[in-house]
Motif scaffolding. Structure first.
Motif, PDB file in Angstrom:
ATOM      1  N   VAL B  73       0.841  -1.199   0.000  1.00  6.66           N
ATOM      2  CA  VAL B  73       0.000   0.000   0.000  1.00  6.66           C
ATOM      3  C   VAL B  73       0.881   1.256   0.000  1.00  6.66           C
ATOM      4  O   VAL B  73       0.646   2.207  -0.744  1.00  6.66           O
ATOM      5  CB  VAL B  73      -0.955  -0.004   1.207  1.00  6.66           C
ATOM      6  N   GLY B  78       0.145   5.306  -0.749  1.00  2.25           N
ATOM      7  CA  GLY B  78      -0.975   5.352   0.192  1.00  2.25           C
ATOM      8  C   GLY B  78      -0.554   4.882   1.575  1.00  2.25           C
ATOM      9  O   GLY B  78       0.634   4.735   1.867  1.00  2.25           O
ATOM     10  N   ASP B  80      -2.420   2.427   5.053  1.00  3.36           N
ATOM     11  CA  ASP B  80      -3.607   1.716   5.524  1.00  3.36           C
ATOM     12  C   ASP B  80      -3.618   1.701   7.055  1.00  3.36           C
ATOM     13  O   ASP B  80      -2.863   0.972   7.684  1.00  3.36           O
ATOM     14  CB  ASP B  80      -3.614   0.287   4.975  1.00  3.36           C
ATOM     15  N   GLY B 126     -10.376  -4.561   2.553  1.00  2.15           N
ATOM     16  CA  GLY B 126      -9.368  -3.950   1.700  1.00  2.15           C
ATOM     17  C   GLY B 126      -9.995  -3.370   0.452  1.00  2.15           C
ATOM     18  O   GLY B 126      -9.639  -2.273   0.011  1.00  2.15           O
ATOM     19  N   ASN B 129     -11.534  -0.108   1.329  1.00  2.00           N
ATOM     20  CA  ASN B 129     -10.516   0.940   1.412  1.00  2.00           C
ATOM     21  C   ASN B 129     -10.063   1.381   0.019  1.00  2.00           C
ATOM     22  O   ASN B 129      -9.994   2.567  -0.283  1.00  2.00           O
ATOM     23  CB  ASN B 129      -9.275   0.421   2.168  1.00  2.00           C
ATOM     24  N   GLY B 130      -9.755   0.373  -0.812  1.00  2.00           N
ATOM     25  CA  GLY B 130      -9.232   0.675  -2.144  1.00  2.00           C
ATOM     26  C   GLY B 130     -10.245   1.438  -2.980  1.00  2.00           C
ATOM     27  O   GLY B 130      -9.887   2.356  -3.722  1.00  2.00           O
ATOM     28  N   PRO B 140      -5.968   8.436   1.330  1.00  2.00           N
ATOM     29  CA  PRO B 140      -5.813   7.127   1.988  1.00  2.00           C
ATOM     30  C   PRO B 140      -5.886   7.207   3.509  1.00  2.00           C
ATOM     31  O   PRO B 140      -6.519   6.363   4.147  1.00  2.00           O
ATOM     32  CB  PRO B 140      -4.405   6.694   1.545  1.00  2.00           C
ATOM     33  N   THR B 144      -8.934   5.047   5.165  1.00  2.00           N
ATOM     34  CA  THR B 144      -8.699   3.870   5.995  1.00  2.00           C
ATOM     35  C   THR B 144      -8.987   4.154   7.463  1.00  2.00           C
ATOM     36  O   THR B 144      -9.099   3.240   8.264  1.00  2.00           O
ATOM     37  CB  THR B 144      -7.257   3.355   5.827  1.00  2.00           C
ATOM     38  N   LYS B 230      -3.983  -0.333  -7.726  1.00  2.00           N
ATOM     39  CA  LYS B 230      -4.013   0.263  -6.391  1.00  2.00           C
ATOM     40  C   LYS B 230      -5.035  -0.439  -5.497  1.00  2.00           C
ATOM     41  O   LYS B 230      -4.765  -0.716  -4.338  1.00  2.00           O
ATOM     42  CB  LYS B 230      -4.323   1.765  -6.482  1.00  2.00           C
ATOM     43  N   TYR B 234      -4.579  -2.666  -1.758  1.00  2.00           N
ATOM     44  CA  TYR B 234      -5.363  -2.589  -0.517  1.00  2.00           C
ATOM     45  C   TYR B 234      -6.000  -3.933  -0.183  1.00  2.00           C
ATOM     46  O   TYR B 234      -6.102  -4.313   0.977  1.00  2.00           O
ATOM     47  CB  TYR B 234      -6.435  -1.497  -0.619  1.00  2.00           C
ATOM     48  N   CYS B 237      -3.355  -6.182   1.241  1.00  2.00           N
ATOM     49  CA  CYS B 237      -3.044  -5.722   2.591  1.00  2.00           C
ATOM     50  C   CYS B 237      -4.142  -6.157   3.566  1.00  2.00           C
ATOM     51  O   CYS B 237      -3.858  -6.655   4.661  1.00  2.00           O
ATOM     52  CB  CYS B 237      -2.880  -4.202   2.594  1.00  2.00           C
ATOM     53  N   GLY B 238      -5.410  -6.021   3.138  1.00  2.00           N
ATOM     54  CA  GLY B 238      -6.515  -6.432   3.990  1.00  2.00           C
ATOM     55  C   GLY B 238      -6.470  -7.930   4.267  1.00  2.00           C
ATOM     56  O   GLY B 238      -6.590  -8.367   5.418  1.00  2.00           O
TER      57      GLY B 238
END
Lengths: 518, 333
Positions: B73, B78, B80, B126, B129-130, B140, B144, B230, B234, B237-238
């Motif tokens: 991210v 960005g 998170d 995620g 968020n994205g 971001p 988040t 992008k 996210y 990452c999630g």
């Protein structure tokens, strides 16, 4: 002419031995709207920055408001009555309109607290003078660019400006907003405030300016009342050519009919976008270079962006080879065989921290990978072949591109597109900011590919490059493709004339020969 | 001829003298890790014991897994903040699934679902968020922040704000099992890091990710699918946060929605930055993030093992971040 408010005389300025201004002059009358025009690099902004104290002049005198000016920084310029509205607004979008207007000059109550009631009242009053009725408590950023610009002007006026400098104020405004801006300029003038108006849109000047100063190569070449000049005359002076020569060059060399070089690769019809482009028609064949001529702000880059799927079309159609849909994203445009070398190498071209190799193959990547995995062996092979074919000077292909010279960066970006084997390549100022050697190399590379069938749409502010490089030149004015010149036979003078010649949308329908009058 | 040789030699020595300083910039993380290890060996009682190693591995794994996702991210430019809250959501969900009537009736299916569903939900977080960042163009840090706040709230509501203890040995293996003599989650973290590093280094997605972080406009004009890439960062990452949440629950054989992943966002960001990520984007040093996670874990452990109060430990952690950012600044020039 009224009594003069500003008189800059014999201004010289050099940067590291390269002279930017050589005896430049500028004189502005009280309550006068004065235009300052010139090509890029003519010295306009240097002159303005000397006036506002950003730069120090090497020699020359500046008289402002009847006495010798001692302004040495922008703050002093402001307090002595010179306000500048920059192209890129320098306001605070997240704060309220009031805060932006009174920033740094807030009315105080006893104890030093800001008197918001008074501040709001004052802001409203200031805006009312321009017939702007908005909620001054709302964040500035919630309003349109035009309103924001007007707020900047209002702020300038509230600081008791005697001279307001506007740098390209209309470049981001739509037609209605421009009309509002003009009325504000007029009311400034009525209240005795002078305006220095910098613009690339020459037609505008005739609507609101009283006088115009033309600069070229760091010198003032002409200072004339607007009613004593014409657009052709202004352009001739900007470019340093004789207006009569341009006139007599005439339009006799226009070729008629279409000598086809190959299949049609791209055809646009009536294309318009939200950014400047209003009616753009173009046809490109295999193996030809078509130039786009026009002044800054005529919509050349916007035309390129429309074709490449960057800007959304609000009108018109783009036709590619049969069966290929009109691209609406750069990704689709690339897949359809189009490449676009953008004008701003730094902000829209290179990825500075990535290597030469990674920069070079960025547009080709989808074809270099299978199931998302990049074929590194083939990538290296291709990059090596392009480095040697284009003579890119780099220590090794994994050197970060930011460490290369401008010319070599440009060659890498050119290679980024050539490696995709496009059928149409759009080149926006391909040789800007590169040294002479690299420039010639880049031009010959392009020629080599065109001979093999590549079609090129060439945008260049250098008339020489257009005239000698292009097979045809489509001339743009205010976002409309107004005429077309054909080589052999194009000279710089005929091109300048076509660019300066005033067209209206209606005239366009008339056969070109009948347009041959000024 | 000999003169030039001498000159070259002097240059060589001069360059050699500069090496320590230069390499500290580049390998500062490694140097810091060695210093902390040396300090612990000298000072901390019983440091050189397998038990200590296991404790640290099982603790560092979650930080490392989340930091790897965070690096992706951050590489897009960005950040998170929701990773800790997403861990809590996933962690709260798992016991609910395998303790449900269906989970009790079909233990195998319950076990599989109690891993899959929480990770899927974390991936959806995620995606949320994205979407906010890339489609609605919310910054971001703000986008988040929404899940940062509400995510933990959702987890608390799901568990009625109560500690859920369970006895499910097969699930707990995730946090207590061993593979080849080392804690399972340590291997998992290494495996994830290896896969993500491969993705970043060798695939189209990785190349686009770095290009977009390096210069989004250029990447867009070169045909990179900016939005998709992008959003994918996210989502990954999630998902990784979700996995980390499951591990925490498995270690404790209990899920406490209020505590799972608490302050994890700070640890993960710090680990990524210590590992060499640049907050403006364009770089994703995955193993750097793992190294960063190890440093942060060891600092925590060192302070704890030597009887330093928790509050002071927090201050120490913030000092690491300051130092990392400082090194990053000097790296830019």
């Amino acid at each position: 002419m009224h009594s003069s408010l500003l008189k800059m005389h014999g201004i010289n300025k050099a940067f590291g031995g390269v002279s930017a201004l050589r005896g430049a002059e500028l004189e502005i009358g009280q309550g006068e709207v004065h235009a300052l025009i010139g090509q890029n690099g003519a010295g306009k902004s240097t002159l303005i920055k000397i006036l506002t104290g950003v730069y120090r002049r090497d020699s020359g005198t500046v008289d402002f408001n009847g006495k010798a000016s001692t302004i040495s920084n922008p703050r002093e310029a402001q307090s002595s009555g010179i306000s500048t509205i920059y192209q890129e607004l320098t306001l605070v979008p997240l704060r309220s309109v009031t805060e932006n207007i009174v920033l740094g000059y807030e009315p105080r109550r006893i104890g030093g607290l800001i008197d918001w009631k008074e501040a709001h009242r004052r802001s409203q009053e200031i805006l009312a003078r321009f017939n702007i009725d908005i909620d001054v408590k709302a964040p500035l950023g919630t309003y349109s660019t035009a309103i924001q610009q007007l707020v900047a002007i209002a702020r300038a006026v509230s600081l008791n400006a005697k001279l307001v400098i506007m740098d390209e104020p209309t470049s981001s405004l739509d037609d209605n907003e421009v009309a509002v801006l003009f009325s504000v300029v007029k009311s400034l003038k009525e209240s005795g405030v002078s305006v220095l108006y910098v613009s690339h849109f020459l037609d505008e000047l005739f609507k609101i300016c009283d006088r115009v100063t033309i600069m070229r190569d760091g010198q003032t070449v002409k200072n004339v009342a607007i009613e004593d000049t014409s657009k052709l005359d202004l352009i001739a002076n900007m470019l340093g050519r004789n207006a009569d020569d341009i006139e007599s060059a005439g339009m006799t060399e226009f070729a008629k009919g279409e000598a086809k070089t190959g299949d049609v690769i791209l055809k646009t019809k009536n294309v318009a976008t939200k950014r400047l482009l209003r009616k753009f028609d173009l046809k490109i064949h295999r193996g030809e270079i078509v130039g786009l001529g026009g002044l800054l702000g005529s919509g050349r880059t916007e035309a390129a962006r429309a074709i490449f799927g960057v800007d959304e079309l609000t009108q018109g159609e783009i036709h590619l080879a049969k069966g290929v849909p009109q691209p609406v994203t750069p990704k689709q445009a690339i897949a359809a065989g189009i490449g676009f070398l953008s004008e701003d190498r730094k902000s829209e071209g290179i990825i500075p921290d990535m290597s030469v190799r990674e920069n070079l193959t960025l547009a080709l990547l989808p074809n270099l990978s299978r199931f998302g995995h990049i074929d590194h062996a083939r990538e290296k092979e291709l990059v090596a072949s392009f480095i040697s074919a284009l003579g890119i000077k780099t220590a090794h292909m994994d050197q970060p591109i930011r460490e290369l010279s401008g010319g070599n960066q440009q060659k890498v970006l050119l290679a980024r597109w050539l490696v995709t084997n496009p059928s149409l390549l759009i080149l926006d100022e391909p040789t800007r900011g590169v040294d002479v050697g690299a420039k010639l190399e880049i031009q010959s590379i392009i020629r080599r590919y065109v001979d093999k069938g590549l079609a090129v749409l060439l945008i260049s502010s250098e008339f020489e490059e257009l005239v000698e490089g292009a097979d045809r030149i489509v001339v743009l004015q205010d976002g409309i493709s107004v005429s077309e010149l054909k080589n052999p036979g194009i000279t710089e003078d005929t091109l300048v004339r076509a660019i300066a010649h005033h067209h209206t949308p209606e005239q366009q329908a008339v056969p070109r020969q009948e347009n041959a009058h000024v | 001829m000999s003169d030039t040789n001498v000159a070259a030699e002097t240059k060589q020595t001069a360059r050699e003298l500069m090496i320590p300083k230069f390499s500290f910039r580049k390998h500062g993380g490694l140097v810091a890790l060695l210093i902390i290890l040396a300090f612990n060996i000298a000072v901390t009682p019983n440091f050189l014991q397998m038990q200590t190693l296991f404790v640290n591995i099982s603790q560092v794994a979650t930080i490392a897994i989340v930091a790897v996702g965070m690096s992706l991210v951050i590489a897009t430019g960005g950040i998170d903040l929701s990773v800790g809250a997403v861990m809590a959501v996933a962690g709260a969900l798992a016991p609910i699934i395998f303790q449900s009537s269906l989970g009790v009736e079909y233990p195998v299916a319950g076990l599989v679902l109690s891993v899959l569903i929480p990770v899927l939900v974390a991936a959806l977080c995620g995606l949320f968020n994205g979407t906010l960042v890339c489609v609605l163009k919310v910054q971001p840090i703000i986008a988040t922040l929404i899940l940062f706040i509400s995510g933990r709230g959702i987890a608390m509501v799901m568990t009625n704000g109560q500690l859920q203890t369970f006895n499910m040995p097969s699930f707990s293996l995730l946090g207590t099992g061993k593979l080849l003599g080392f804690p399972f989650q340590g291997w998992l973290a290494l495996g994830i890091a290896a896969v993500v590093a491969w993705i970043v280094g060798k695939t189209l997605f990785g190349r686009y990710l770095l290009a977009i972080g390096g210069n989004e406009k250029s990447a867009h004009l070169a045909g990179a699918p900016v939005r998709k890439v992008k959003i994918a960062a996210y989502v990954i990452c999630g998902s990784l946060s979700g996995i980390a949440g499951l591990i925490v629950v498995a270690i404790n054989s209990a899920s406490d929605a209020a505590r799972i992943g608490n302050l994890m966002e700070l640890d993960a960001i710090a680990a990524a930055v210590v590992g060499g990520a640049v907050l403006s984007g364009g770089r994703a040093p995955i193993f750097g993030a793992v190294l960063g996670a190890m440093i942060i874990q060891l600092v925590k452990y060192t302070l704890l093992a030597n009887g330093v109060a928790d509050e002071v430990a927090l201050i120490a952690k913030s000092m690491i971040i300051v130092a990392a950012v400082y090194i990053q600044q000097s790296r830019k020039e």
